[in-house]
Scaffold this motif. Structure first.
Motif, PDB file in Angstrom:
ATOM      1  N   LYS A 167       0.821  -1.218   0.000  1.00 19.63           N
ATOM      2  CA  LYS A 167       0.000   0.000   0.000  1.00 19.63           C
ATOM      3  C   LYS A 167       0.856   1.269   0.000  1.00 19.63           C
ATOM      4  N   HIS A 168       1.983   1.212   0.689  1.00 19.58           N
ATOM      5  CA  HIS A 168       2.837   2.400   0.815  1.00 19.58           C
ATOM      6  C   HIS A 168       4.182   2.140   0.141  1.00 19.58           C
ATOM      7  N   ALA A 169       4.144   1.688  -1.084  1.00 23.74           N
ATOM      8  CA  ALA A 169       5.368   1.320  -1.814  1.00 23.74           C
ATOM      9  C   ALA A 169       6.317   2.506  -1.913  1.00 23.74           C
ATOM     10  N   ASP A 170       5.779   3.724  -2.025  1.00 28.64           N
ATOM     11  CA  ASP A 170       6.615   4.920  -2.131  1.00 28.64           C
ATOM     12  C   ASP A 170       7.462   5.114  -0.882  1.00 28.64           C
ATOM     13  N   LEU A 171       6.878   4.798   0.280  1.00 30.27           N
ATOM     14  CA  LEU A 171       7.625   4.947   1.526  1.00 30.27           C
ATOM     15  C   LEU A 171       8.676   3.846   1.650  1.00 30.27           C
ATOM     16  N   ALA A 172       8.250   2.615   1.395  1.00 32.70           N
ATOM     17  CA  ALA A 172       9.182   1.488   1.520  1.00 32.70           C
ATOM     18  C   ALA A 172      10.393   1.692   0.602  1.00 32.70           C
ATOM     19  N   ALA A 173      10.138   2.292  -0.564  1.00 37.97           N
ATOM     20  CA  ALA A 173      11.216   2.487  -1.535  1.00 37.97           C
ATOM     21  C   ALA A 173      12.291   3.441  -1.030  1.00 37.97           C
ATOM     22  N   HIS A 174      11.926   4.324  -0.096  1.00 34.70           N
ATOM     23  CA  HIS A 174      12.879   5.324   0.373  1.00 34.70           C
ATOM     24  C   HIS A 174      13.538   4.983   1.702  1.00 34.70           C
TER      25      HIS A 174
END
Lengths: 258, 258
Positions: free
Chosen positions: B57-64
């Motif tokens: 759901k929060h791929a953008d956060l996990a990516a950083h």
């Protein structure tokens, strides 16, 4: 005679912790010396439950209650909502008035909490509105019960100072008919609070509408209001919490209306 | 590999719920997507614990995040402070700075919370100070830990926006030397906030001192301040709660300093 937690009057009073029983009976509980003092001053206390120690310590309060029932510590703890109830819980008649009656007094400052579910937030707004000199606080729509124990506590006695009203959501028309401009708070409002203050707009009698932090105000209220107002954000925060936003708006009005 | 509540890294992270372990390690926990996003933007995330669902759901956060560790629901619940942590808890490096460093930036608005014990109140003041454009929030004396979970949550990300300082109580002299007038809030203050605003006093760079609701400010701070200021009470309330008083004072300064 000391009542215990099984004494029928104590059992009946304890049920007032539930909204359904408050709604049916038209009564609620106020606990601790400050709330009990304000309730007594308002003449709404039906019965004061107190431990023997508390009666001794707060003899002035016990002397003014129509009925004082001595309870043991366990019974008092069962009636109270807090860990340290300080020995006093009063059964009170509910104090809210109709919207018509509240507006007939022509208040110059009114706070509306619309569909606010958090009792601590609602009670804090009640206290802040009272401090800012508001005449009425209106709980509109599916809002928290103003007689919820947490709300009563957070109001710190203000529940007994201002006119508390419970109404459906459609409050804009009656507010306007009572001579109040209706200002809806919104993070995306077209009008900036400081600009309105500079332009003298806040000198007029005003009803402020506040929505929940999670959902904001319902569209009908946003669209129906005279203006949508945002509190300016000067730093990196996305928004203010409800109680802080209400404090800033209500005190801006109070200052302009002096 | 999915970590469980018994995986040593999870066990170690969970200890950060205790102040002693936070103090020793210089780390703390931030939970939920909003706080994690702000922590990532500040570059202080050491490790992100997340459920598989939350990573999707929060791929953008996990990516950083520098390290992402997948945990099961039980492990996540054990790390989180709330009932609905939304699947994300980050271990972060503490962000506070020294008083000297914070004042070297010459902030024009500063909030000091002195001996405030309630983490929700402290976090709300942090959020409000940030919104009002304050450059620093100073936790003075025996105040709550700014990295307490409740404080982090109530700050709604503002912990990462303003300079947070932890100091002993004797802050008046360094504040004054940094060009700030020092205004102590007190229900019995000789100066009225609205009068100070009218007189232009609030245009100056200002440090506001706030004490706990129960005890007010320590005498040394009251006596050492340039002025003792009361928020006017227009209605029947005895006082405002801390967060509301801070909102009114800080926004009065923000408005005057525009």
């Amino acid at each position: 005679m000391t009542f215990t937690s099984r004494t029928p009057r104590v059992v009946a009073a304890r049920k007032l912790q539930r909204r359904r029983d408050r709604d049916q009976s038209g009564r609620f509980l106020a606990e601790g010396p400050q709330a009990v003092r304000e309730a007594l001053a308002s003449g709404v206390v039906v019965e004061l439950f107190a431990t023997a120690d508390a009666i001794e310590k707060h003899a002035d309060l016990a002397a003014h209650a129509p009925v004082v029932s001595v309870v043991d510590d366990e019974a008092l703890a069962g009636l109270a909502d807090t860990v340290q109830p300080q020995g006093l819980v009063a059964v009170c008649e509910q104090v809210d008035v109709s919207l018509t009656d509240a507006l007939a007094k022509r208040p110059r400052l009114v706070a509306v909490v619309a569909e606010i579910r958090d009792p601590g937030n609602a009670g804090t707004v009640l206290r802040t509105a009272d401090a800012a000199g508001a005449g009425a606080v209106i709980f509109a729509g599916d809002a928290v019960d103003p007689y919820n124990g947490k709300c009563v506590r957070a109001s710190a006695g203000s529940l007994f100072h201002v006119d508390v009203v419970r109404t459906p959501l459609d409050v804009v028309t009656p507010l306007r008919e009572a001579g109040l401009q209706v200002l809806a708070t919104s993070g995306y409002g077209a009008d900036d609070l400081d600009t309105l203050a500079d332009d003298g707009v806040l000198r007029q009698p005003t009803a402020w509408l506040f929505g929940s932090e999670a959902h904001g105000l319902p569209d009908d209220l946003l669209d129906g209001a005279d203006r949508q107002v945002r509190v300016p954000i000067y730093g990196g925060a996305e928004s203010l919490n409800l109680a802080a936003a209400a404090a800033v708006c209500l005190y801006s009005s109070a200052r302009a209306q002096r």
